[in-house]
Design a protein around this motif. Sequence first.
Motif, PDB file in Angstrom:
ATOM      1  N   ALA A  14      -0.249   0.387  -1.293  1.00  6.41           N
ATOM      2  CA  ALA A  14      -0.034   0.482   0.098  1.00  6.41           C
ATOM      3  C   ALA A  14       1.428   1.459   0.388  1.00  6.41           C
ATOM      4  O   ALA A  14       1.312   2.102   1.339  1.00  6.41           O
ATOM      5  CB  ALA A  14       0.534  -1.099   0.736  1.00  6.41           C
ATOM      6  N   GLN A  15       2.464   1.434  -0.688  1.00  6.63           N
ATOM      7  CA  GLN A  15       3.285   2.475  -0.512  1.00  6.63           C
ATOM      8  C   GLN A  15       2.980   3.880  -1.027  1.00  6.63           C
ATOM      9  O   GLN A  15       3.238   4.700  -0.284  1.00  6.63           O
ATOM     10  CB  GLN A  15       4.260   1.966  -1.746  1.00  6.63           C
ATOM     11  N   ASN A  18       1.570   4.811   2.294  1.00  7.25           N
ATOM     12  CA  ASN A  18       2.632   4.870   3.335  1.00  7.25           C
ATOM     13  C   ASN A  18       3.393   6.450   2.957  1.00  7.25           C
ATOM     14  O   ASN A  18       3.698   6.834   4.157  1.00  7.25           O
ATOM     15  CB  ASN A  18       3.613   3.835   3.110  1.00  7.25           C
ATOM     16  N   SER A  27      -1.632   1.729  11.745  1.00  5.46           N
ATOM     17  CA  SER A  27      -2.535   0.801  10.560  1.00  5.46           C
ATOM     18  C   SER A  27      -3.201   1.638   9.648  1.00  5.46           C
ATOM     19  O   SER A  27      -3.595   2.919  10.161  1.00  5.46           O
ATOM     20  CB  SER A  27      -3.301  -0.239  11.528  1.00  5.46           C
ATOM     21  N   VAL A 104      -4.331  -2.494   6.329  1.00  7.49           N
ATOM     22  CA  VAL A 104      -3.136  -2.747   6.683  1.00  7.49           C
ATOM     23  C   VAL A 104      -2.630  -2.615   7.984  1.00  7.49           C
ATOM     24  O   VAL A 104      -3.057  -1.494   8.628  1.00  7.49           O
ATOM     25  CB  VAL A 104      -1.849  -2.208   5.701  1.00  7.49           C
ATOM     26  N   GLU A 106      -0.977  -3.288  12.157  1.00  8.11           N
ATOM     27  CA  GLU A 106       0.312  -2.894  12.662  1.00  8.11           C
ATOM     28  C   GLU A 106       1.494  -3.971  12.326  1.00  8.11           C
ATOM     29  O   GLU A 106       2.755  -3.548  12.431  1.00  8.11           O
ATOM     30  CB  GLU A 106       0.287  -2.787  14.164  1.00  8.11           C
ATOM     31  N   ASP A 107       1.003  -5.220  11.993  1.00  6.66           N
ATOM     32  CA  ASP A 107       1.926  -6.090  11.371  1.00  6.66           C
ATOM     33  C   ASP A 107       2.348  -5.990  10.006  1.00  6.66           C
ATOM     34  O   ASP A 107       3.188  -6.705   9.609  1.00  6.66           O
ATOM     35  CB  ASP A 107       1.688  -7.417  11.881  1.00  6.66           C
ATOM     36  N   ARG A 108       1.985  -5.038   9.456  1.00  5.53           N
ATOM     37  CA  ARG A 108       1.928  -4.810   8.013  1.00  5.53           C
ATOM     38  C   ARG A 108       1.326  -6.006   7.147  1.00  5.53           C
ATOM     39  O   ARG A 108       1.780  -6.224   6.216  1.00  5.53           O
ATOM     40  CB  ARG A 108       3.170  -4.656   7.453  1.00  5.53           C
ATOM     41  N   LYS A 109       0.385  -6.589   7.909  1.00  2.99           N
ATOM     42  CA  LYS A 109      -0.412  -7.603   7.123  1.00  2.99           C
ATOM     43  C   LYS A 109      -1.738  -6.885   6.468  1.00  2.99           C
ATOM     44  O   LYS A 109      -2.181  -6.014   6.638  1.00  2.99           O
ATOM     45  CB  LYS A 109      -1.031  -8.614   7.890  1.00  2.99           C
ATOM     46  N   LEU A 110      -1.692  -7.281   5.003  1.00  4.38           N
ATOM     47  CA  LEU A 110      -2.758  -6.904   4.048  1.00  4.38           C
ATOM     48  C   LEU A 110      -4.008  -7.805   4.047  1.00  4.38           C
ATOM     49  O   LEU A 110      -4.007  -8.696   4.127  1.00  4.38           O
ATOM     50  CB  LEU A 110      -1.875  -6.661   2.842  1.00  4.38           C
TER      51      LEU A 110
END
Length: 163
Positions: A14-15, A18, A27, A104, A106-110
């Motif tokens: 994810a990083q 990003n 998202s 991922v 908008e709330d950064r939930k995976l």
Amino acid sequence: MFEKELNEIYVEIAQQVNDMMPNNWNSFYLNGEVKDGEGGVFFFFNTNDNLDEFIYSHDIPEIYNVDEKIYNQENHKLFELIIKLQQKFIENGQEAWESLVMIVNEDRKLKIHFDYTKWSESKFGPSQRINFFEYKYLSREPRNEKEKEIFINMENYAGAKSE
């Protein structure tokens, strides 16, 4: 221990995604395919400026004026992380999945989905699989009747291979 190691790799993936996107992303939907160390990775993302439009990761150099060589290096790092994740499964006696979907929001939930469909052995090429990914995860409508038929065939293939 295994779950902790997986979570660490999920965060690394994810990083890396990003780091490859503009700062105002909302998202992303990632697909990584690996078979015997070969494959590829791509993702789609939307921005806070335009929630309805998803941008294909391989268009980042053109849209955001990123040097293509740098983008390719970063994409290769991302693919290496996908391989690392699959290797962690194999090292822990788990069946090797062939593709991974990471979402991922908008709330950064995976959310993670592992797919065991043998796409590399199918008659469906990379472009068709990318289009199918958009259809399945981004609600893209088929462009025409032929593509709709291909998507139905792909759904049937995936369903038959997962049973």
